[in-house]
Every structure is written in structure tokens, then in C-alpha cells.
Scaffold this motif. Sequence first.
Motif, mmCIF file in Angstrom:
data_model
loop_
_atom_site.group_PDB
_atom_site.id
_atom_site.type_symbol
_atom_site.label_atom_id
_atom_site.label_comp_id
_atom_site.label_asym_id
_atom_site.label_seq_id
_atom_site.Cartn_x
_atom_site.Cartn_y
_atom_site.Cartn_z
ATOM 1 N N VAL A 257 0.836 -1.201 0.000
ATOM 2 C CA VAL A 257 0.000 0.000 0.000
ATOM 3 C C VAL A 257 0.871 1.252 0.000
ATOM 4 N N THR A 258 1.903 1.232 0.840
ATOM 5 C CA THR A 258 2.800 2.386 0.915
ATOM 6 C C THR A 258 3.468 2.660 -0.427
ATOM 7 N N GLY A 259 3.949 1.602 -1.072
ATOM 8 C CA GLY A 259 4.595 1.762 -2.372
ATOM 9 C C GLY A 259 3.656 2.352 -3.405
ATOM 10 N N ALA A 260 2.422 1.827 -3.447
ATOM 11 C CA ALA A 260 1.439 2.341 -4.399
ATOM 12 C C ALA A 260 1.085 3.796 -4.085
ATOM 13 N N TRP A 261 1.026 4.120 -2.802
ATOM 14 C CA TRP A 261 0.719 5.489 -2.374
ATOM 15 C C TRP A 261 1.829 6.449 -2.789
ATOM 16 N N LEU A 262 3.068 6.060 -2.528
ATOM 17 C CA LEU A 262 4.202 6.909 -2.879
ATOM 18 C C LEU A 262 4.312 7.092 -4.383
ATOM 19 N N GLY A 263 4.196 5.994 -5.128
ATOM 20 C CA GLY A 263 4.338 6.062 -6.583
ATOM 21 C C GLY A 263 3.268 6.897 -7.243
ATOM 22 N N LEU A 404 -2.736 17.853 -2.033
ATOM 23 C CA LEU A 404 -3.337 17.240 -0.841
ATOM 24 C C LEU A 404 -4.447 16.273 -1.244
ATOM 25 N N PHE A 405 -5.282 16.691 -2.186
ATOM 26 C CA PHE A 405 -6.336 15.807 -2.698
ATOM 27 C C PHE A 405 -5.722 14.552 -3.318
ATOM 28 N N ASN A 406 -4.634 14.733 -4.073
ATOM 29 C CA ASN A 406 -3.925 13.615 -4.702
ATOM 30 C C ASN A 406 -3.446 12.613 -3.653
ATOM 31 N N VAL A 407 -2.841 13.117 -2.577
ATOM 32 C CA VAL A 407 -2.314 12.257 -1.517
ATOM 33 C C VAL A 407 -3.430 11.426 -0.877
ATOM 34 N N ILE A 408 -4.568 12.073 -0.609
ATOM 35 C CA ILE A 408 -5.674 11.385 0.062
ATOM 36 C C ILE A 408 -6.328 10.358 -0.865
ATOM 37 N N VAL A 409 -6.639 10.772 -2.084
ATOM 38 C CA VAL A 409 -7.310 9.875 -3.031
ATOM 39 C C VAL A 409 -6.421 8.691 -3.381
ATOM 40 N N THR A 410 -5.136 8.956 -3.595
ATOM 41 C CA THR A 410 -4.224 7.876 -3.957
ATOM 42 C C THR A 410 -4.088 6.857 -2.826
ATOM 43 N N LEU A 411 -4.072 7.325 -1.589
ATOM 44 C CA LEU A 411 -4.001 6.408 -0.453
ATOM 45 C C LEU A 411 -5.240 5.507 -0.400
ATOM 46 N N ILE A 412 -6.408 6.087 -0.638
ATOM 47 C CA ILE A 412 -7.646 5.299 -0.630
ATOM 48 C C ILE A 412 -7.617 4.233 -1.729
ATOM 49 N N ILE A 413 -7.208 4.645 -2.924
ATOM 50 C CA ILE A 413 -7.159 3.715 -4.055
ATOM 51 C C ILE A 413 -6.088 2.647 -3.818
ATOM 52 N N ALA A 414 -4.957 3.060 -3.234
ATOM 53 C CA ALA A 414 -3.887 2.092 -2.949
ATOM 54 C C ALA A 414 -4.354 1.032 -1.966
ATOM 55 N N TYR A 415 -5.100 1.442 -0.955
ATOM 56 C CA TYR A 415 -5.634 0.480 0.013
ATOM 57 C C TYR A 415 -6.638 -0.462 -0.641
#
Length: 419
Positions: A257-263, A404-415
Motif C-alpha cells: 500500500v505504501t509503495g502504491a501510495w508513494l508512486g 493534498l487531494f492527490n495524496v488522500i485519493v491515492t491512499l484510498i485507491i492504494a488500500y
Amino acid sequence: MSTQPKQFNIHEDWTVVILGFIIIGISLFIFLPEVPVFTWSNTSDLFQNVFDSANLKILFTQFLYLIAIGTFGTFLIGKSIKYFLFTFPIVYLLTLIALILAGNSAIKSINLEAVIFSLIIGLAIGNFFKLPDWFRSALSTELFVKIGLVLLGTSVIFSDILKAGSLGLIQALVVVLSVWYFAFWLCRKLKVDDELTMMISSAVSICGVSAAIATSGAIKGDSKKLSYVISIVLVTAIPMMIFMPIIAKYFNFPEEVTGAWLGGSIDTSGAVVASGSLVGETALKISTIVKFSQNVLLGLAAFAISVYWTYTHNKSAEVLESKPTLSVIWERFPKFVIGFILASLLFSFFITSEVRDSVKDSLKNLQGIWFALAFTSIGLETNFKDLLANNSRKPLYAFLLAQLFNVIVTLIIAYFLFG
């Protein structure tokens, strides 16, 4: 002094396609430039490794190689060769300083990229010293960066991405579409001008600097606005690179999840690799896959943006009260994207893995040096005061909120995809 163009010239985008494939052809069939050493940890290492006679010979050969390619490109686009030959050695020397600084072991341990130092050095000189107008006009920023983008295509290998599975591609597509639209909507709400809106939206959602440059080429944007967006991207990438892995560890996110979030969140490829390395091998692998997947979308995005821009900003079409013709769309299409795609296709499907492995380090080095030269030039031609001007606050706010929106949305999608 004047830098009047010559009668003969080729469009800059076609020129960089020609130059990019000349470099690729030379590397494959004629001459493979050696990769110079910039790694050092103390003064003794600096003189034994970087300033060693053998390495200085490699650097001098590289200088001759680059100035020859650059001179040919300057001739093709119709700019003054005389002033290019005067400015290029200065830009190259400043870029070498940036590369040497980035090669220090302490700097490498926190994975700060050479382009950051290139930009800082350029900004320092460009803002504390008054450079003559002819010097600024002779800088070949777009030529350098677009050559780097064409060469970037050699590292976007479709088979590697497909082997890693479809999840990275799915995430890249969802993130790019959702974040791009949100950033576009937000910029409109804040009344950011159209050119900055397109550059910011692409930079936040796709792949940072490369996307901003590709978008600027697609819409034939103002170079000062492009420099502004690039500066924001690089400045914000540093804290994201450092603090996102810390947040992931604090909340005990799974490495996948972290990798997908960072990438998907961090805008520059180097910063993605750096942040992934701080978490672990799995996070590094996933983050790289996701970032490469977004890079693949760069060409498609540039094409879509060029079509959209033609339909919404073409005065001749308004006069005719009809949609722009295919010829108008083609005229506005950023031709250097064709070079990027062709290079990717060539190295994905027509070059054997053995040959690819034998040339990848050299081509990656050339890609990096062209980008570093471009960022030095960007710094030299950018007025730092513009970044702090009142009329620059709204684009800055738009970028930060969209990120900020990118960080939040990407984390949700990564999870959802990798959790």
C-alpha cells in the motif's frame, strides 16, 4: 546584441525527435558514451574519483558530444549558433557542479536529485547577477528538456509494467483522471489562468515535471509559467519524499500500500525511488511500477490535452463556427511526444533485452544530463521574485490543495487495490 533566427529552421519538436534518435542510433550502432563518476564522500575521494584524469577525459568527451548535438539542434531550429557556443560551456560547467554536489555520499543518502541542485544554482546566479538579454535568449531550455523526454521513452518498457500486473495500471488511470479533473476544477474556481491550469493539473496528476513540460508543449505555453510550475513541483517533492514514508511507518501501512501510495502521489521519479527505498524493497518495487505506469500515460495525456486546447482556444475555428480540422489538431500536437512513444516502442518490442541492458546505463546518464542542463537553464532564466508575487499565490494554493487531494485519493485507491 541580437539573436535573429536564420532563414532555415525546423520546428523545435521535430528537431528533438531527430536529435533523440540520433543519440539512440549512435548509442546502438556507433559509440556508447561512458558514464562519468560523481560519487565521493570526502576530499580525497573527490580528487581520486571525480577529478581523476580518466574521469575528466570522460567528462570532456561528454562535453564534446553534448555540444555537438546541441549545436546541430540550434542550427535546425534556426537560433544563433554563435551565442549557443558561448552559453553552453557555462551551463555545462554549472551543471557539473550540481552533479558533483549530488554525488556526495551524504547527499545521496537522502536521495536529493542533481536537478534540484541545478535549479538552485541557476536561480542563485540568475537572481543575484544581472544576465544580459542575449544570454537568456540563447538558453536552450526546451531543447534540452525535450531531448531528455524523448530519451525517457527508452526506459518506459511496456513488458516490465505488464509483468508486474494490471493493478499499477489501474491505479495510474484512476488517479490521473480523478486528480487531473479535481485540479482543473479547483484552478477554475480560483480563477487561475488557462495555461497554468493545464500545467498544474497535469503536473499534480501524472508525473510532475515531465507532465508539465509535455503539457506546455501541447498548448505552446509560456516558458515563465512552465518554470514557475516546475519550481513548485521540485520544492514540494522534497518534504513529500521525507514525510510520507514516516507517516506510512507511523500508521503501519502495508509495504504494498505504501509503495502504491508513494508512486501515485510523489511527482518526480527520483523522489519516488528515494521514498520507496526508505520503506523497504517491496515498497520500492511497487512505487516504481506505479510511477512507470503513470509515465506511460504521458503521451496519451499530451495528445488529449493538445486536442482539447485546439478545440477551446482556436480563433480560426471560432470564425468558421466549426470544429478545428485534423490539420489544426496536428499543427498543435506536441511532436516530441511521438519521439517518446517511438523510443518506448523501439526498446519495448524491437530491441533485445541483452542490447537494452548494454546501453541502458549510458542512455540513462544522457537522459539525466540533458534534464540537468535544462534545469540549470530554467534557473538562469527564472526570476525568483515571481514565485512570491501576489499574483502567483492562487496558482500556488491551487497546486498545494490539488496535491493534498492527490495524496488522500491515492491512499484510498492504494488500500483498495493493494491492501
